[in-house]
Write a protein that holds these residues in place. Structure first.
Motif, PDB file in Angstrom:
ATOM      1  N   SER A 117       0.819  -1.204   0.000  1.00 20.31           N
ATOM      2  CA  SER A 117       0.000   0.000   0.000  1.00 20.31           C
ATOM      3  C   SER A 117       0.858   1.261   0.000  1.00 20.31           C
ATOM      4  O   SER A 117       0.587   2.213  -0.735  1.00 20.31           O
ATOM      5  CB  SER A 117      -0.925  -0.006   1.216  1.00 20.31           C
ATOM      6  OG  SER A 117      -1.619   1.216   1.318  1.00 20.31           O
ATOM      7  N   ASP A 135      -5.534   2.468  -0.777  1.00 17.52           N
ATOM      8  CA  ASP A 135      -6.483   2.376   0.336  1.00 17.52           C
ATOM      9  C   ASP A 135      -7.124   1.003   0.405  1.00 17.52           C
ATOM     10  O   ASP A 135      -7.340   0.444   1.495  1.00 17.52           O
ATOM     11  CB  ASP A 135      -7.553   3.455   0.189  1.00 17.52           C
ATOM     12  CG  ASP A 135      -7.002   4.854   0.469  1.00 17.52           C
ATOM     13  OD1 ASP A 135      -5.944   4.947   1.123  1.00 17.52           O
ATOM     14  OD2 ASP A 135      -7.619   5.834   0.009  1.00 17.52           O
ATOM     15  N   ASP A 136      -7.444   0.435  -0.767  1.00 19.02           N
ATOM     16  CA  ASP A 136      -8.069  -0.885  -0.794  1.00 19.02           C
ATOM     17  C   ASP A 136      -7.169  -1.947  -0.170  1.00 19.02           C
ATOM     18  O   ASP A 136      -7.648  -2.893   0.481  1.00 19.02           O
ATOM     19  CB  ASP A 136      -8.415  -1.283  -2.233  1.00 19.02           C
ATOM     20  CG  ASP A 136      -9.595  -0.488  -2.793  1.00 19.02           C
ATOM     21  OD1 ASP A 136     -10.277   0.188  -1.999  1.00 19.02           O
ATOM     22  OD2 ASP A 136      -9.807  -0.531  -4.026  1.00 19.02           O
ATOM     23  N   ASP A 139      -7.840  -2.149   3.477  1.00 18.53           N
ATOM     24  CA  ASP A 139      -9.226  -2.348   3.902  1.00 18.53           C
ATOM     25  C   ASP A 139      -9.403  -3.779   4.430  1.00 18.53           C
ATOM     26  O   ASP A 139      -9.613  -4.721   3.669  1.00 18.53           O
ATOM     27  CB  ASP A 139     -10.165  -2.083   2.732  1.00 18.53           C
ATOM     28  CG  ASP A 139     -11.633  -2.185   3.127  1.00 18.53           C
ATOM     29  OD1 ASP A 139     -11.919  -2.386   4.333  1.00 18.53           O
ATOM     30  OD2 ASP A 139     -12.483  -2.078   2.220  1.00 18.53           O
ATOM     31  N   THR A 140      -9.369  -3.928   5.745  1.00 19.02           N
ATOM     32  CA  THR A 140      -9.430  -5.265   6.341  1.00 19.02           C
ATOM     33  C   THR A 140     -10.811  -5.887   6.265  1.00 19.02           C
ATOM     34  O   THR A 140     -10.985  -7.052   6.642  1.00 19.02           O
ATOM     35  CB  THR A 140      -8.989  -5.194   7.814  1.00 19.02           C
ATOM     36  OG1 THR A 140      -9.820  -4.256   8.510  1.00 19.02           O
ATOM     37  CG2 THR A 140      -7.532  -4.800   7.918  1.00 19.02           C
ATOM     38  N   THR A 141     -11.821  -5.107   5.799  1.00 14.62           N
ATOM     39  CA  THR A 141     -13.161  -5.700   5.628  1.00 14.62           C
ATOM     40  C   THR A 141     -13.219  -6.596   4.397  1.00 14.62           C
ATOM     41  O   THR A 141     -14.193  -7.323   4.199  1.00 14.62           O
ATOM     42  CB  THR A 141     -14.222  -4.600   5.512  1.00 14.62           C
ATOM     43  OG1 THR A 141     -13.972  -3.824   4.345  1.00 14.62           O
ATOM     44  CG2 THR A 141     -14.192  -3.705   6.748  1.00 14.62           C
ATOM     45  N   THR A 142     -12.210  -6.500   3.552  1.00 13.47           N
ATOM     46  CA  THR A 142     -12.132  -7.334   2.346  1.00 13.47           C
ATOM     47  C   THR A 142     -11.090  -8.418   2.574  1.00 13.47           C
ATOM     48  O   THR A 142     -10.030  -8.147   3.141  1.00 13.47           O
ATOM     49  CB  THR A 142     -11.731  -6.486   1.119  1.00 13.47           C
ATOM     50  OG1 THR A 142     -12.681  -5.437   0.949  1.00 13.47           O
ATOM     51  CG2 THR A 142     -11.679  -7.336  -0.148  1.00 13.47           C
ATOM     52  N   ARG A 147      -7.710  -8.460  -1.866  1.00 15.93           N
ATOM     53  CA  ARG A 147      -6.920  -7.224  -1.908  1.00 15.93           C
ATOM     54  C   ARG A 147      -5.590  -7.456  -2.626  1.00 15.93           C
ATOM     55  O   ARG A 147      -5.121  -6.621  -3.403  1.00 15.93           O
ATOM     56  CB  ARG A 147      -6.677  -6.742  -0.474  1.00 15.93           C
ATOM     57  CG  ARG A 147      -7.917  -6.136   0.188  1.00 15.93           C
ATOM     58  CD  ARG A 147      -7.587  -5.687   1.602  1.00 15.93           C
ATOM     59  NE  ARG A 147      -7.629  -6.790   2.562  1.00 15.93           N
ATOM     60  CZ  ARG A 147      -6.956  -6.841   3.692  1.00 15.93           C
ATOM     61  NH1 ARG A 147      -6.111  -5.858   4.001  1.00 15.93           N
ATOM     62  NH2 ARG A 147      -7.090  -7.864   4.517  1.00 15.93           N
TER      63      ARG A 147
END
Length: 562
Positions: A117, A135-136, A139-142, A147
């Motif tokens: 990143s 940013d992606d 993103d720990t929601t993904t 990622r």
């Protein structure tokens, strides 16, 4: 300061960058350097800057091994260029190439993605899409594998110039791009004989010279001399005067005009030895050293600035009359610094004029003369007595980054046992060595003057000279400094060499002493021994293990093309 990716020992670099490397438009220049990576992948490229200050697109260098990197570049316009090497780290691509392996070996995925990143976000100013991808990656929601896939796809889509870090540059080095005729030329010397007795007679022969495919006609000295005209005898009149036995300045103007009309440049040989009555001797007696027999040699050390002025005045004066090239005998006997000043001033006053240094300069002296501005030098082909001697000359044709050879095949050069006394076959053989062995070559009108008929069929010299020049125009490989390879021949007295520029390759086989028919083998050239190759001189077919040579065909120029 050394760059983050060090680049050392850029070559060519002549006298620490004091002198430029030299090429002509379109001529390849190979640039090499030591590039020292550490744990991160790196890249390097050569960048040319044109005389107008505009950078050309970088040319990527490739690693040859042992930290040596190389690239070949070409310039397309005459003038003063520069080149430098840029280097950089491929941090982002290194991360992309290792990330899967690192995770497989136990690295924390979130730590690895965070590293990626940071590298991607660093591109935000150059590529707005990098901000979103960076940013992606955080993103720990993904899921981590999604990622990672997004990040790798983004890196794969990047143009080559994006993703580089710690870009560094070497200091620019000079590159001089000369007109093509500084490298390539077919010269014809009008020798001092009855057909060339006056300037008017010489003018009448220009159509013949042009018809044979030559592009430069060389004149012996025109100065009024104490001896026979057309010779390098001590000069008695002014250095810008024409010997009245040859004609007038108007006759010279007519010769130059006609030469240009038929596509010929005019070259003039100069001599600096004077005799009593020369205006220089009367005006500057202290600048000359007596050598006996009422002959005086110009002494460059007596008054360097004054001598420089005389030499420059002579060159510019003849150039103003349309002379486009000069032949200077034994230039290596003069101080190198004087020539450096003369040629710098001449380039400013007459930038299209060429200078040829003729004499017995060693390879090192020829290199030095080329550094200070001479466009061509003549290696000692006239002293060659056999195959080994000729091979030594040809081996030096592509040596160095500035020296340009000019091979001469003309009687009267000291090879009395061959050209002076040889018949048409011998003369054609040595002409082929000069014409096909170097981008610039020269012969003389005396080469066509063969005494008496031969008992064996022999080629017509004039027709053969024209054919050699046709081959030079048809084959780019013959007009390059590089790409000459010598080959073994199973017969004494026979020479073989190939010329190649990558796409165009020829094999030249020459019988230097064509007294009788010969069958020779050249096993290490152009392909399999039994492969059929065509002679471009007469259209016949041959194989490498059985090439036929005879006095009527002392030269074979073979290609494998159909």
């Amino acid at each position: 300061m050394v760059a983050r990716v060090p680049v050392l020992e850029v070559r060519p670099c002549l006298d620490r960058g004091r002198f430029p490397a030299k090429v002509v438009p379109g001529e390849p220049l190979t640039v090499e350097a030591l590039v020292l990576p550490d744990t991160v992948d790196v890249g390097a490229a050569v960048v040319l800057t044109a005389p107008d200050g505009k950078r050309r697109d970088p040319v990527p260098m490739r690693h040859l091994g042992d930290h040596v990197w190389s690239a070949t570049v070409t310039a397309d316009a005459v003038g003063a260029w520069t080149y430098h090497v840029e280097s950089w780290q491929e941090s982002l691509r290194t991360w992309a190439g290792r990330v899967v392996t690192d995770i497989d070996h136990g690295a924390d995925p979130e730590t690895v993605l965070a590293q990626g990143s940071a590298l991607v976000l660093a591109l935000g100013n150059e590529d707005p899409a990098a901000l979103e991808v960076g940013d992606d990656l955080l993103d720990t929601t993904t899921p981590a594998h999604e990622r990672l896939a997004e990040g790798l796809a983004y890196v794969a889509s990047l143009p080559e110039h994006l993703g580089r870090a710690d870009v560094g540059s070497t200091e620019p080095l000079p590159l001089r791009v000369d007109p093509e005729r500084a490298l390539v030329g077919a010269w014809y010397r009008l020798a001092p004989s009855t057909p060339d007795g006056t300037l008017a007679d010489a003018t009448a022969r220009l159509d013949h010279v042009a018809a044979l495919g030559f592009d430069v006609v060389r004149l012996p000295p025109l100065h009024p001399t104490r001896g026979r005209p057309w010779h390098c005898a001590p000069v008695v009149g002014g250095h810008l005067d024409v010997d009245p036995r040859l004609g007038t300045v108007a006759d010279l103007d007519a010769l130059v005009q006609r030469a240009h009309q038929v596509g010929l440049e005019v070259a003039l040989e100069l001599t600096w030895t004077v005799a009593s009555g020369h205006p220089w001797l009367e005006q500057h007696a202290g600048w000359f050293v007596p050598t006996g027999d009422d002959t005086w040699r110009l002494d460059p050390d007596a008054e360097p600035a004054g001598v420089l002025g005389l030499v420059l005045e002579t060159l510019v004066g003849w150039a103003d009359r349309g002379v486009g090239a000069f032949v200077v005998q034994d230039a290596h006997h003069w101080p190198l610094g004087l020539w450096e000043h003369v040629l710098r001033e001449l380039a400013a006053a007459a930038p299209d004029v060429l200078l040829l240094s003729e004499g017995d300069a060693s390879p090192a002296q020829a290199h030095a003369l080329a550094l200070v501005g001479f466009h061509q030098t003549t290696p000692a082909l006239h002293e060659a007595l056999g195959v080994a001697d000729v091979e030594d000359v040809l081996a030096g044709v592509g040596r160095g980054s500035v020296t340009r050879t000019h091979l001469v095949a003309a009687p009267g050069g000291g090879r009395a046992s061959t050209l002076d006394d040889g018949g048409a076959a011998t003369r054609c053989a040595w002409a082929a060595v000069a014409a096909l062995g170097s981008p610039a070559w020269e012969t003389s009108s005396t080469l066509e003057e063969v005494d008496g008929p031969s008992s064996e069929p022999e080629p017509d010299v004039a027709t053969f000279l024209g054919r050699l020049n046709e081959l030079r125009r048809a084959h780019p490989a013959l007009l390059r400094r590089r790409g000459l390879v010598l080959h073994r021949v199973h017969h004494a007295g026979v020479l073989a060499f190939s010329r190649s520029d990558g796409e165009d390759t020829l094999l030249v086989v020459v019988d230097l002493f064509p007294a009788f028919p010969k069958s020779v083998g050249v096993p290490d050239a152009l392909g399999a021994p039994g492969e059929r190759l065509q002679d471009e001189l007469d259209g016949t077919w041959h194989t490498l293990d059985a090439l036929t040579l005879d006095p009527a065909h002392p030269v074979r120029v073979l290609t494998a093309r159909r």
